[in-house]
Design an enzyme around this catalytic site. Structure first.
Site, PDB file in Angstrom:
ATOM      1  N   HIS A  47       0.820  -1.216   0.000  1.00 27.63           N
ATOM      2  CA  HIS A  47       0.000   0.000   0.000  1.00 27.63           C
ATOM      3  C   HIS A  47       0.851   1.262   0.000  1.00 27.63           C
ATOM      4  O   HIS A  47       0.398   2.314  -0.436  1.00 27.63           O
ATOM      5  CB  HIS A  47      -1.043  -0.018   1.112  1.00 27.63           C
ATOM      6  CG  HIS A  47      -0.556   0.300   2.505  1.00 27.63           C
ATOM      7  ND1 HIS A  47      -0.212  -0.663   3.426  1.00 27.63           N
ATOM      8  CD2 HIS A  47      -0.386   1.482   3.145  1.00 27.63           C
ATOM      9  CE1 HIS A  47       0.161  -0.095   4.557  1.00 27.63           C
ATOM     10  NE2 HIS A  47       0.063   1.218   4.422  1.00 27.63           N
ATOM     11  N   ASP A  79       1.094  -7.774   2.384  1.00 30.77           N
ATOM     12  CA  ASP A  79       1.201  -6.335   2.070  1.00 30.77           C
ATOM     13  C   ASP A  79       2.667  -5.899   1.963  1.00 30.77           C
ATOM     14  O   ASP A  79       3.163  -5.170   2.814  1.00 30.77           O
ATOM     15  CB  ASP A  79       0.457  -5.535   3.143  1.00 30.77           C
ATOM     16  CG  ASP A  79       0.326  -4.061   2.766  1.00 30.77           C
ATOM     17  OD1 ASP A  79       0.855  -3.657   1.716  1.00 30.77           O
ATOM     18  OD2 ASP A  79      -0.317  -3.320   3.539  1.00 30.77           O
ATOM     19  N   SER A 134       3.653   2.258   8.824  1.00 35.71           N
ATOM     20  CA  SER A 134       3.506   1.345   7.694  1.00 35.71           C
ATOM     21  C   SER A 134       4.862   1.105   7.064  1.00 35.71           C
ATOM     22  O   SER A 134       5.605   2.051   6.810  1.00 35.71           O
ATOM     23  CB  SER A 134       2.579   1.959   6.645  1.00 35.71           C
ATOM     24  OG  SER A 134       1.249   1.818   7.025  1.00 35.71           O
TER      25      SER A 134
END
Lengths: 714, 714
Positions: free
Chosen positions: B80, B216, B648
């Site tokens: 992402h 991810d 992240s």
């Protein structure tokens, strides 16, 4: 997609394991070794006679299960099973649903509605030969009718004894028949109910959900006349002295403990043939999902421009959604359990074994004949589902079909009329005709029929019915024109017109209303399908016992017993307090605590825990009912006990036969268990009796009831 | 309701425990003992300099975090985080989002968009004295402006060195300032991305959800010119040789193992004052929930009759719903953690301790002054929230306010204009004015304003603003009439009219359009509130350090260190692989497996696992990446590491500093962790590096990348 081989292996070995099975009490001595190995400390032979203690403490209550818990006729069952009794006694100024109820003494106990019953089983006798005597040598519908007549005769004879209700139970699909004799107690009174926010905490949102935090219990009391016999309500009646009662446990309960449950499971399909499993999973459930999904869309679209139509169909749409969800859940579960493959392997192994037995030929002939009957039914299954839906999903067309059928049945003596169209049914029919008014819009009904008939038109020619082709046409354009004419011309949307058709004088057979004309034309097709189905059911009743006997013999050769599929008769399951992993990465603990009540509490129904309960939790005074390891109050229990619908209110016993739980639900992952018991996912949900004891001791106190149940007051 | 005392106790002791804290690397030697006690096997001093190995392997990537994983500039970050790069390189005939991407060799690596950056920190120096030199002795806005000017000067000086980007980080609310110097790599290329159905498996449905089954991750590579310096994309560029890179672990990972994470957490409020906690929980979050909930209802009702209006406001309603859900989640979490009480107790204890210190008076004076500033702000909080919403929730009124403000700012030299209204901002403003067209309906905007002004009218007189009273009136009837006139009379609904207002020649200050007239009248109120807020922020910047120094000294007296609240600078957290009990009766395991991918797979996005993945799972060939205990392939990991937005792509290391996970999300129960770390509920979610290794080895093979990362090929 991967075939879950591990699942298959688990399941194949599972039926030999302790945890699957809804056993007839009389079978328990046969499985005594496995029952003891699982941890039961009593003598299985003592459980074998369901008319003797302790089994005679287990009763039918309001269509579900309950148990006597005192010598003075105190009955423990679910709040949802006794809900009608609570509702019946609620008034605007005395809201027992919201506030709960505690009878201060026996004089304060409140009578249930006059039709509420507690049934105590006093006889359970195998009468297979009596029932089959006249059926033997017959086939099809004649075989069915002979059994029906023998059953009615046996029941009538048994019920000649006043105060008893009798019935005949068909075990193993026509293999055996039992005459059940039950004492019918009809003065039942409300003794103790928690507030709904405890008894139904979580309501629909938590239905089928674990972890659960519901105190789904209520105490009733059965009364009889002074002569000890069943009687209508009278203030002079006295508490019934039951043949046995259960003692609520005062001991701890923990993960892995032995548990046993007795109750009246409704219906299972575990011993259906492999082809029926395949039919259910490959066709019945997916086609039901598709049909309902399509109808929901059709109704929503057709009702959209009309607020009244939306209201009229809200209940039908909700019901379709519930049924769709249930079908999808069952389908998901059966696929997850690889049920087609597992059942097919098992059946193939059984037939291979059967082929090596000396007298296999006749058995195999019957099994093949049964398979042929099922195959015949499957050939027409799409059509049968659609014409069924055309009747079931419409209001005015169904009303027209009903009155036309009633006109035919009324020409027969009452006893010979088709069930559902007898004199005693006419009030119900009248009610249904009246109710159409609140559930009907011609636009929506036309849209429903257009949807169903579009699917009908797409069927192969061999499945078409001349009556339907004649009434609705054979092209989409004809269907549209015919439906327009039908709904433009009919007066049956008018309640007065519709109800007048019930009058004896009305001659619906010659009435020119186009809906009545259409119904009259369609009716022979419906009656033909009905007759075919009865012929088939009769044949299957005759032929299935060969399959069941082969299965029982095959299992016996493996040292295993077979329990009959559930049929609303008393059964016993055993297993243990058990956690579960519903999905990768998640574990459910088998005991919930009051912490969960606080976590779920929002102050709004259905999560509006009453203040006295929240205060008592905050106070943390759990006394002797606290779990010694968790150091708090438990609420609900989960076990791997084998249950299905009808087991509501079943008592859950420990290894010593003491009452530790009250069954009230199962988990969503187990919705497919009516077809297949998958030990990974099948769980049952119970009220922990320690929660009941705590509520009665500390939250909504009823010390006199604790004393009556021989329990400590705190 | 019970005050969860147990929770309070847990929390009070938790800050002394191992698991809370986003530590500056330079603090790690101070907490060496607890780091080693938690299981870290290296020397904490080796982690202290974030410009030296191994910390220099951790980089900023696309606004989040990443890490070098080879000596040739290979960067591991989230799918992402790299999504823009994947999207930028996708074409109708080459859908890298759906299909994923594997560069066969370096020549096949695809350039990111020219604005995509990887930042390598090369300097991190305390410059508190430089920044505060001119501020000392000043107050309020002057204090703020002096810091702002010193910051701009320091940044400009630092950035004079080509290829570097610099910034000043404010630690502990103005207590310390650090100059951060980062090498700005601007030729970044896509090397390996899994299909979106792996990289974003579950998408929004699984966002914040555990158990998770998402891969991810994406691999990028940083390139530089042949001279080794940052350069724009050129085919002649060469891979960047990073100062350090991390080694992916080849060992097993299990519940309880030590874990450590480095990254750039965005913002936390853990050291805010007790009164700010109370304000957030008692007013800010509930009032936000109420405001948004009301606006959603208002917009839905007003847009209902008009399909175009419904479309125009769909995005605003969705955004309100997301923000409402988030606020409610934060509120639920803070209440569950009893955050007001816990923080209040801690602050009281600190102030009591402070009172006994020799030099307490000056500190206490500053703290009391800061409290007074906060109290002032709170006195007007309802008004400020409402007038903020009147601007933020409208389209045409906001456009009018913007152009009137721009007209004022345009009279100043560009450098002195308010930020957001400078020359470089004018394109963005023009875009916003254009965009109104697709998001506006006068009926709905009137309804929104009527709703907000109804609440404004209900405020006490002391909170009223003369400008608002003048423009909208002081009674409901006046508001209705004024709004009707305003929206009937304005031409600003017309895109051409609106965008023409941006032209230099337009004289909006004297334009008779009623919306422009109203905006001009309201603007002084907005600017006054803005000025008050800046004065207050300046004062708090001056006063809060006293509070922070007292807190740090108080904790030190207890033998504990204090990490600064997160501010997008590099931090280190440590803890362990950890299960969680989200609710009574449920346990989450800390490792998920490929079984969960199959369970969630529906064939429809976002649960459309690619066939090669499902086939590989079915084949079960997990080689060296299988978990030795679970006997299957793991997917994701859960730890109790302290993270927030911005983390992240953070690398997760084991006790030996080997890379075992890639952070990508946290759990829903942790949404309140920006204010309070509750060890019961705060978890972080990572890709298990064994899943990455298996995908690269067996599913979408990239043996050359495994080799480059010094990993086995299967």
């Amino acid at each position: 997609m991967r075939r879950p081989l591990l699942a298959s292996l688990l399941l194949l070995s599972a039926s030999a394991q302790a945890d699957e099975g809804m056993w007839m009490p009389s079978q328990l001595p046969d499985i005594a070794a496995q029952l003891r190995a699982a941890g039961f400390k009593g003598n299985p032979a003592d459980l074998a006679d369901l008319t003797k203690p302790p089994m005679s403490a287990v009763v039918k209550v309001g269509g579900a299960t309950g148990a006597f818990v005192s010598q003075d006729g105190l009955v423990l069952t679910n709040h949802h099973v006794a809900f009608g009794v609570i509702q019946y006694n609620s008034k605007p100024d005395r809201d027992l649903i919201a506030n709960g109820f505690i009878a201060a003494d026996r004089a304060g106990e409140l009578p249930a509605s006059p039709d509420y019953r507690v049934l105590v089983t006093t006889g359970f006798d195998r009468i297979t030969d009596t029932i089959l005597a006249n059926a033997r040598g017959k086939q099809g519908r004649a075989y069915y009718d002979a059994i029906d007549a023998a059953t009615k005769q046996a029941v009538a004879k048994c019920e000649s004894d006043a105060g008893y209700r009798c019935s005949v139970a068909n075990m193993d699909y026509g293999t055996d028949f039992y005459l059940i004799r039950q004492l019918e107690l009809r003065d039942i009174r409300l003794v103790y109910a928690p507030p709904q926010a405890i008894g139904n905490y979580g309501d629909e949102i938590d239905n089928f959900v674990w972890p659960r935090h519901t105190g789904d219990f209520t105490l009733l009391r059965a009364y009889v006349g002074k002569d000890g016999k069943p009687a209508d309500y009278s203030p002079d009646n006295v508490p019934y002295a039951p043949p046995a009662h259960l003692q609520v446990s005062t001991r701890n309960v923990k993960d892995g403990d032995f548990a046993m449950l007795a109750g009246y499971p409704g219906v299972t399909f575990r011993h259906r043939m492999a082809s029926e499993f395949a039919n259910q999973i490959e066709w019945q459930l997916p086609s039901r999902v598709a049909l309902y999904d399509g109808l929901i869309g059709t109704i929503d679209a057709a009702a959209k421009p009309d607020a009244n139509a939306k209201v009229a169909y809200a209940s039908q749409v909700q019901s379709l959604k519930n049924n769709l969800k249930r079908a999808q859940g069952e389908l998901d579960g059966l696929r997850r359990s690889d049920a087609i493959h597992v059942r097919q392997q098992d059946e193939s192994a059984m037939l291979a074994w059967l082929g090596k037995q000396p007298d296999a030929a006749a058995t195999r002939r019957d099994i093949d004949a049964a398979q042929a009957q099922l195959k015949n039914a499957m050939a027409m299954r799409d059509r049968d589902q659609l014409v069924g839906a055309i009747r079931a999903m419409t209001q005015v067309l169904r009303a027209a079909l009903t009155v036309q059928r009633l006109a035919i049945e009324r020409t027969k003596p009452d006893a010979e009329r088709e069930s559902g169209y007898q004199l005693r049914d006419e009030t119900l029919i009248a009610g249904t005709l009246k109710q159409v008014q609140r559930r009907y819009s011609p636009t929506v009904e036309k849209a429903i029929l257009a949807d169903l008939l579009r699917q009908y038109l797409a069927l192969p020619a061999a499945q078409h019915l001349p009556e339907f082709d004649q009434v609705f046409g054979t092209t989409q354009a004809q269907v549209t024109a015919k439906l327009d004419a039908l709904y433009a011309g009919t007066k049956l949307g008018d309640e007065a017109v519709r109800t007048s058709l019930m009058q004896r004088e009305s001659n619906v057979a010659t009435d020119p209303d186009p809906m009545l004309v259409a119904a009259k034309a369609l009716l022979p097709a419906y009656m033909r399908i009905e007759e075919e189905s009865k012929q088939r059911e009769g044949e299957l009743l005759r032929l299935r016992p060969a399959y069941m006997r082969a299965l029982i013999a095959y299992r016996k050769s493996q040292g295993r017993a077979v329990y009959p599929d559930a049929n609303s008769t008393l059964r016993v399951s055993y297993g243990r307090i058990s956690p579960m992993s519903p999905r990768d990465g998640i574990d459910y603990r088998p005991l919930t605590t009051v912490q969960g009540i606080v976590e779920k509490h929002t102050g709004k129904a259905p999560f509006d825990a009453p203040k006295p309960l929240l205060d008592a939790i905050a106070k943390g005074d759990f006394g002797t009912t606290a779990d010694p390891v968790l150091k708090t109050q438990t609420v609900d229990l989960m076990t791997n006990l084998d249950t299905t619908g009808g087991n509501s209110g079943s008592p859950v016993l420990d290894a010593d036969g003491k009452l530790i739980g009250l069954n009230f639900d199962s988990n969503w992952e187990a919705v497919s268990a009516s077809w297949m018991f998958d030990p990974r996912y099948k769980r049952a949900i119970h009220v922990d009796m320690r929660y009941l004891r705590w509520l009665l001791a500390k939250v909504y106190p009823a010390p006199h009831l604790l004393k009556e149940m021989n329990l400590p007051s705190e």
